[in-house]
Design an enzyme around this catalytic site. Sequence first.
Site, PDB file in Angstrom:
ATOM      1  N   ALA A  52       0.856  -1.187   0.000  1.00  0.00           N
ATOM      2  CA  ALA A  52       0.000   0.000   0.000  1.00  0.00           C
ATOM      3  C   ALA A  52       0.889   1.232   0.000  1.00  0.00           C
ATOM      4  O   ALA A  52       1.753   1.377   0.859  1.00  0.00           O
ATOM      5  CB  ALA A  52      -0.922   0.006   1.212  1.00  0.00           C
ATOM      6  N   ILE A  63       0.521   5.235   0.177  1.00  0.00           N
ATOM      7  CA  ILE A  63      -0.468   6.260   0.527  1.00  0.00           C
ATOM      8  C   ILE A  63       0.169   7.639   0.328  1.00  0.00           C
ATOM      9  O   ILE A  63       1.265   7.899   0.825  1.00  0.00           O
ATOM     10  CB  ILE A  63      -0.967   6.069   1.973  1.00  0.00           C
ATOM     11  CG1 ILE A  63      -1.609   4.670   2.096  1.00  0.00           C
ATOM     12  CG2 ILE A  63      -1.956   7.171   2.349  1.00  0.00           C
ATOM     13  CD1 ILE A  63      -1.972   4.258   3.494  1.00  0.00           C
ATOM     14  N   HIS A  99       7.238  12.016  -3.420  1.00  0.00           N
ATOM     15  CA  HIS A  99       7.767  10.670  -3.192  1.00  0.00           C
ATOM     16  C   HIS A  99       6.750   9.600  -3.604  1.00  0.00           C
ATOM     17  O   HIS A  99       7.099   8.595  -4.208  1.00  0.00           O
ATOM     18  CB  HIS A  99       8.137  10.528  -1.707  1.00  0.00           C
ATOM     19  CG  HIS A  99       8.754   9.231  -1.338  1.00  0.00           C
ATOM     20  ND1 HIS A  99      10.028   8.881  -1.727  1.00  0.00           N
ATOM     21  CD2 HIS A  99       8.278   8.180  -0.623  1.00  0.00           C
ATOM     22  CE1 HIS A  99      10.313   7.683  -1.251  1.00  0.00           C
ATOM     23  NE2 HIS A  99       9.265   7.239  -0.581  1.00  0.00           N
TER      24      HIS A  99
END
Length: 164
Positions: free
Chosen positions: A80, A82, A88
Amino acid sequence: MKTVEGKLLGSGLRIGIVVSRFNELISGKLLEGAKDALIRHDVPHTGIDIFWVPGAWEIPLAAKELALMAHYDAIIAIGAIIRGDTPHFDYICAESAKGIAHVGMEQRVPVINGILTCDSLEQALVRAGSKAGNKGADAAVSAIEMANLMRNIRLAPNGIGGSV
């Protein structure tokens, strides 16, 4: 006219799962969904191997090493990413996806991208087992289908045959 496809039968398949430890709250739920889907489709427990890596950036390298072993019928990448306050996010998303695709194409083994790329933790949680289902389970089903499709293509004379 012939149709070649992969069935959702996991019996006898060997699946490698590469999981990102970063955002483990999410990747752990995706991994549980993937394992559950594999077992429900008759992939034996002994046919599932799990490899933990630090983050999504490291997934393609581990996936390539697994593909080079020629032991797995398919590899599932789980993680995952986020979005934060810096670019980045964009670099990690793009390069992990590109690396995963490259491994599959270069090594001729299905490498399924089960990495979530979400704008928020809430979006990730929704995709890791709540309202939007479990994307880890979806990746596992894709891995089974692709593993069987590749087997059918390779076993069929002239690439055309039945279905497993």
